[in-house]
Design an enzyme around this catalytic site. Structure first.
Site, PDB file in Angstrom:
ATOM      1  N   SER A  17      29.247  45.787  41.602  1.00  0.00           N
ATOM      2  CA  SER A  17      29.861  47.118  41.557  1.00  0.00           C
ATOM      3  C   SER A  17      31.328  47.034  41.984  1.00  0.00           C
ATOM      4  CB  SER A  17      29.053  48.078  42.430  1.00  0.00           C
ATOM      5  OG  SER A  17      29.289  49.412  42.072  1.00  0.00           O
TER       6      SER A  17
ATOM      7  N   ASP B  57      24.358  49.521  37.345  1.00  0.00           N
ATOM      8  CA  ASP B  57      24.926  48.951  38.561  1.00  0.00           C
ATOM      9  C   ASP B  57      24.004  47.890  39.188  1.00  0.00           C
ATOM     10  OD1 ASP B  57      25.732  48.682  41.384  1.00  0.00           O
ATOM     11  OD2 ASP B  57      27.024  50.396  40.993  1.00  0.00           O
TER      12      ASP B  57
END
Length: 299
Positions: A43, A159
């Site tokens: 991320s 993610d």
């Protein structure tokens, strides 16, 4: 006797705007002549990790981040009415392409780099180490419900923090002498046992009407109240905060399992995950706390 680190493998955790603190960590590493031989990022950690793998100087990273104010944040992460996500990443991807280059490939980087994503359909962790750099980072930051998933590899990618927010284990596959992780989402370890307790409902609190457009965005993220910005689904904040609890616990388990040489835990509790305009504070904390923990480790 001062420890010799040798070839360092570096894992950078996710954490929204808190991930800006990784720049401060890299700044501290530089003062110890510590240059990662391989980098894995999840991320926000994939964004900073990609810049480090591109060998962008820390001073240039700081310049890029410190140019982001509240107005710029709204421009980069503007609300959307699509069903797949809360915020539109079109402007942000253009921003990343300006930094990374549109056609830069991961396999062409001088420093090996891995961006972590999750296959949304089967839940598998994907360690993206080939292909267009900006696409890999885009997948790694696709927080479900916040940003639309990436259609790639015949599936949907989201993610990497859902499964591997502090990507230590993948670095075991690369030659290294020292394994270091930088964790911007440090939380106390959750207690295994539960607790008996009575239930007492909270009294309703009178809501304060937000004034500016940006304040309304912030208010909605914090409370999940639809009436201030109808494009924001309710429970967004609750859902994301729930994810943070799970992500933090998974990271704790990852540390116990992999047993890295050092995990730099940064205390960024004064900052919020969407406050990208507070980059200087995040960098300062990252630098100061990394330097202190690294000094203690090397002694």
């Amino acid at each position: 006797m001062v420890k010799r680190l040798g070839k360092v493998a570096l894992a950078l955790s996710g954490g929204g705007a808190l991930g800006i603190a990784h720049i401060g960590a890299l700044k501290a590493f530089g003062e110890f002549n510590l240059k990662p031989a391989v980098i894995a990022g999840t991320s926000a950690g994939s964004i900073i990790g990609a810049m480090a793998a591109l060998q962008i100087p820390v001073s240039e990273m700081e310049k890029i981040v410190l140019a982001i104010d509240k107005k710029r944040t709204v421009h980069l992460l503007s609300p959307t009415i699509t069903t797949g996500g809360l915020l539109d990443l079109k402007n942000f991807i253009t921003f990343l392409e300006e930094i990374f280059g549109q056609d830069t490939l991961i396999e062409d980087l001088e420093i090996p780099f891995i961006a972590v994503a999750v296959d949304f359909q089967n839940g598998n962790i994907l360690y993206l180490n080939r292909g267009r750099l900006v696409d890999a980072v885009r997948a790694s930051i696709a927080v479900p419900g916040i940003f639309t998933p990436v259609e790639a590899n015949g599936t949907l990618l989201v993610d990497g923090g859902l499964r591997d927010n502090l990507p230590l284990r993948v670095l075991k596959e690369y030659p290294h002498d020292t394994l270091i992780g930088v964790n911007v989402l440090k939380t106390p370890q959750l207690k295994f046992e539960g607790f008996f307790a009575p239930i007492n409902l909270n009294k309703p609190v009178e809501e304060k009407e937000a004034d500016s457009f940006f304040e309304r965005i912030t208010h909605v993220i914090q409370t999940g109240i639809r009436k201030h910005l109808r494009n924001f689904p309710p429970l967004t904040y609750i859902t994301y905060h729930s994810l943070l609890i799970l992500i933090s616990e998974l990271s704790n388990k990852e540390i116990q399992l992999v047993k890295p040489d050092l995990v730099v835990n940064l205390n960024l509790s004064k900052l919020k995950i969407w406050e990208f305009w507070r980059g200087k504070e995040a960098i300062d904390i990252g630098y100061r706390e990394t330097k202190e923990q690294l000094q203690n480790y090397l002694q």
